[in-house]
Design a protein around this motif. Structure first.
Motif, mmCIF file in Angstrom:
data_model
loop_
_atom_site.group_PDB
_atom_site.id
_atom_site.type_symbol
_atom_site.label_atom_id
_atom_site.label_comp_id
_atom_site.label_asym_id
_atom_site.label_seq_id
_atom_site.Cartn_x
_atom_site.Cartn_y
_atom_site.Cartn_z
ATOM 1 N N MET A 1 1.094 -1.240 -0.106
ATOM 2 C CA MET A 1 -0.220 -0.080 -0.219
ATOM 3 C C MET A 1 0.892 0.971 -0.012
ATOM 4 O O MET A 1 1.866 1.299 0.363
ATOM 5 C CB MET A 1 -0.545 -0.094 1.387
ATOM 6 N N SER A 2 0.444 2.136 -0.549
ATOM 7 C CA SER A 2 1.586 3.277 -0.926
ATOM 8 C C SER A 2 0.778 4.022 -0.690
ATOM 9 O O SER A 2 -0.508 4.430 -1.684
ATOM 10 C CB SER A 2 2.298 3.781 -2.180
ATOM 11 N N LYS A 3 0.329 5.441 -0.695
ATOM 12 C CA LYS A 3 -0.513 6.833 -0.602
ATOM 13 C C LYS A 3 0.573 7.820 -0.720
ATOM 14 O O LYS A 3 1.715 8.015 -0.078
ATOM 15 C CB LYS A 3 -0.884 7.289 0.682
ATOM 16 N N LEU A 4 -0.287 9.281 -1.161
ATOM 17 C CA LEU A 4 0.932 10.275 -1.202
ATOM 18 C C LEU A 4 0.824 10.883 0.260
ATOM 19 O O LEU A 4 -0.236 10.808 1.188
ATOM 20 C CB LEU A 4 0.652 11.181 -1.996
ATOM 21 N N ALA A 5 2.015 11.575 0.638
ATOM 22 C CA ALA A 5 2.290 12.156 2.170
ATOM 23 C C ALA A 5 2.597 13.276 2.185
ATOM 24 O O ALA A 5 3.224 13.624 0.480
ATOM 25 C CB ALA A 5 2.682 11.031 2.442
ATOM 26 N N ASN A 6 2.743 14.450 2.815
ATOM 27 C CA ASN A 6 3.887 15.297 2.739
ATOM 28 C C ASN A 6 5.334 15.550 3.884
ATOM 29 O O ASN A 6 4.849 14.600 4.856
ATOM 30 C CB ASN A 6 2.648 17.059 4.020
ATOM 31 N N CYS A 7 5.932 15.542 3.008
ATOM 32 C CA CYS A 7 7.168 15.117 4.210
ATOM 33 C C CYS A 7 7.659 16.248 5.034
ATOM 34 O O CYS A 7 7.032 17.716 5.440
ATOM 35 C CB CYS A 7 8.761 15.424 2.914
ATOM 36 N N ILE A 8 7.525 15.289 6.539
ATOM 37 C CA ILE A 8 7.781 16.468 7.458
ATOM 38 C C ILE A 8 8.869 17.245 7.424
ATOM 39 O O ILE A 8 8.595 17.670 8.320
ATOM 40 C CB ILE A 8 7.757 15.604 9.121
#
Ligand SMILES: [Zn+2]
Length: 76
Positions: A1-8
């Motif tokens: 499973m992968s999804k878009l995320a914002n780099c912290i």
């Protein structure tokens, strides 16, 4: 499973995959580098606080906390 995320760290959008850090690939190499330095520092200075580490390594307290959340560091 992968999804878009914002780099912290830099805020860029990247593809997050389970088990990866909350940082984009560009930041991950930097993250690992800083992590190693902090780990070594803590061996010599085991009673360091999060604030001390943040100022010593010139990174945010939030970043330090992300290392702790990853359970890669333990700080009293
Ligand atoms: Zn990033």
């Amino acid at each position: 499973m992968s999804k878009l995320a914002n780099c912290i760290r830099c805020g860029n959008v990247y593809i997050y995959s389970t088990g990866s850090y909350n940082v984009c690939p560009q930041c991950k190499s930097k993250y690992d580098e800083v992590f190693s330095a902090i780990r070594e520092y803590l061996i010599e200075h085991p009673n360091s606080s999060v604030m001390e580490l943040a100022s010593k390594f010139n990174i945010s307290v939030k970043s330090i906390r992300s290392y702790i959340q990853d359970e890669r560091l333990s700080i009293r």
